[in-house]
Write an enzyme that holds these catalytic residues in place. Sequence first.
Site, PDB file in Angstrom:
ATOM      1  N   HIS A  68      -3.064  -9.088   2.651  1.00 36.11           N
ATOM      2  CA  HIS A  68      -3.274  -7.671   2.664  1.00 36.11           C
ATOM      3  C   HIS A  68      -4.124  -7.287   3.651  1.00 36.11           C
ATOM      4  O   HIS A  68      -5.015  -6.493   3.656  1.00 36.11           O
ATOM      5  CB  HIS A  68      -3.689  -6.978   1.253  1.00 36.11           C
ATOM      6  CG  HIS A  68      -2.697  -6.825   0.192  1.00 36.11           C
ATOM      7  ND1 HIS A  68      -2.227  -5.533   0.064  1.00 36.11           N
ATOM      8  CD2 HIS A  68      -2.102  -7.604  -0.426  1.00 36.11           C
ATOM      9  CE1 HIS A  68      -1.203  -5.707  -1.104  1.00 36.11           C
ATOM     10  NE2 HIS A  68      -1.330  -7.160  -1.312  1.00 36.11           N
ATOM     11  N   TYR A 334     -10.310 -15.220  -3.639  1.00 36.74           N
ATOM     12  CA  TYR A 334     -11.035 -14.103  -3.056  1.00 36.74           C
ATOM     13  C   TYR A 334     -12.395 -14.287  -2.473  1.00 36.74           C
ATOM     14  O   TYR A 334     -12.752 -13.828  -1.506  1.00 36.74           O
ATOM     15  CB  TYR A 334     -10.757 -12.585  -3.964  1.00 36.74           C
ATOM     16  CG  TYR A 334      -9.842 -11.750  -4.007  1.00 36.74           C
ATOM     17  CD1 TYR A 334      -8.706 -12.091  -3.515  1.00 36.74           C
ATOM     18  CD2 TYR A 334      -9.832 -10.544  -4.692  1.00 36.74           C
ATOM     19  CE1 TYR A 334      -7.497 -11.193  -3.686  1.00 36.74           C
ATOM     20  CE2 TYR A 334      -8.826  -9.726  -4.850  1.00 36.74           C
ATOM     21  CZ  TYR A 334      -7.559 -10.045  -4.004  1.00 36.74           C
ATOM     22  OH  TYR A 334      -6.488  -9.283  -3.923  1.00 36.74           O
TER      23      TYR A 334
END
Length: 360
Positions: A68, A334
């Site tokens: 993303h 992440y």
Amino acid sequence: MGDDAQRSALGRRSVLLGLAAVGAIAAVDVAGFLGAGGALTSDTLTPSRFTDGFEDVYGRHDGFRRNHAKGIAATGYFTANGAGSAISTASVFRPGRVPVTGRFSLSGGLPHGADASDTVRGLGLLFDLPKGEQWRTAMVDIPVFPDRTPDGFYERLLASNKDPATGKPDPDRMSAFLARHPETAAAMEVIRRHPHTAGFEDSTFHGLNAFHCTDAAGAVVAVRWKLLPLQTIRRSEPAAAPNYLFDALADTIASGPLHWRMLLTIGQPEDPTDDATTPWPESRDTLDVGTLTLDALQTEGPGTARDITFDPLVLPEGIAPCDDPLLSARSAVYTESFTRRSGEAKQPSAVDAAEVPDER
């Protein structure tokens, strides 16, 4: 037809879909933040190795998210109607308004790639709650996740890598992957039946994973959440410009705030909480718990959502993770991605909130 034959046929029917969409959904936003404590469950699939996989497929782009990568920041607020307090003590569901920081994005690791109508769209949200609490969630506009486990996700990510000779994924490699993972072939069929809408502003965003909500009496229920747009839903159209999805979003929000209703779907004991590839029955009860309003966009930079990770394990009291293995994997990857980009020079975003074309 026997079960094995049915799975084989489904896998073959889904191969072309997988090849067309895997570049988009090979990287639904899966990563987290240092304080969440997530970890991959596999002894060999480490956060570093998973993050390396994104760089192998998309290349390394310093300063950007490994997945993303292309996005724009947003701000607004969430107005709770109080209905969510029936199943959760979380402060976010008490009547009232809380500030929200968000980020619209497209899946994949190319920060300057051209917008495409079939690319998975993401919406990350950070709810700034009383007493220093936060709720972070990363949502996408597909109704189920393509993979059941982190290992399956990683294997599919690598299978989607383009062959240098053809510039396209190897169909035999993807076909072999789908044969080994019938759950992914089935999930892709579910995704195919829910086509993308015209843009971010009329997309339904799904949380995908299940969570546990606890009420004031200590009763626990499983939930999944989604955001339903209050904007008119329009049919998807071919790309008109490299940033056409973001341009349209900026143009629309300049005319007035955007709104989504937040719905919590209440699971039953027989509904899986550890398998994001499987949809729950549409007959399940839902709670309308409030309205998300986003009223401004910001080019990514210091002080915006650029430096926020939308870690699914950052939860307020009253909401807890379930047994889905993807949750800890998202948090762990992440963390790795955030650590890498934090130490890299920042590059300008391809999407500038101030540059909205006068006409299209």
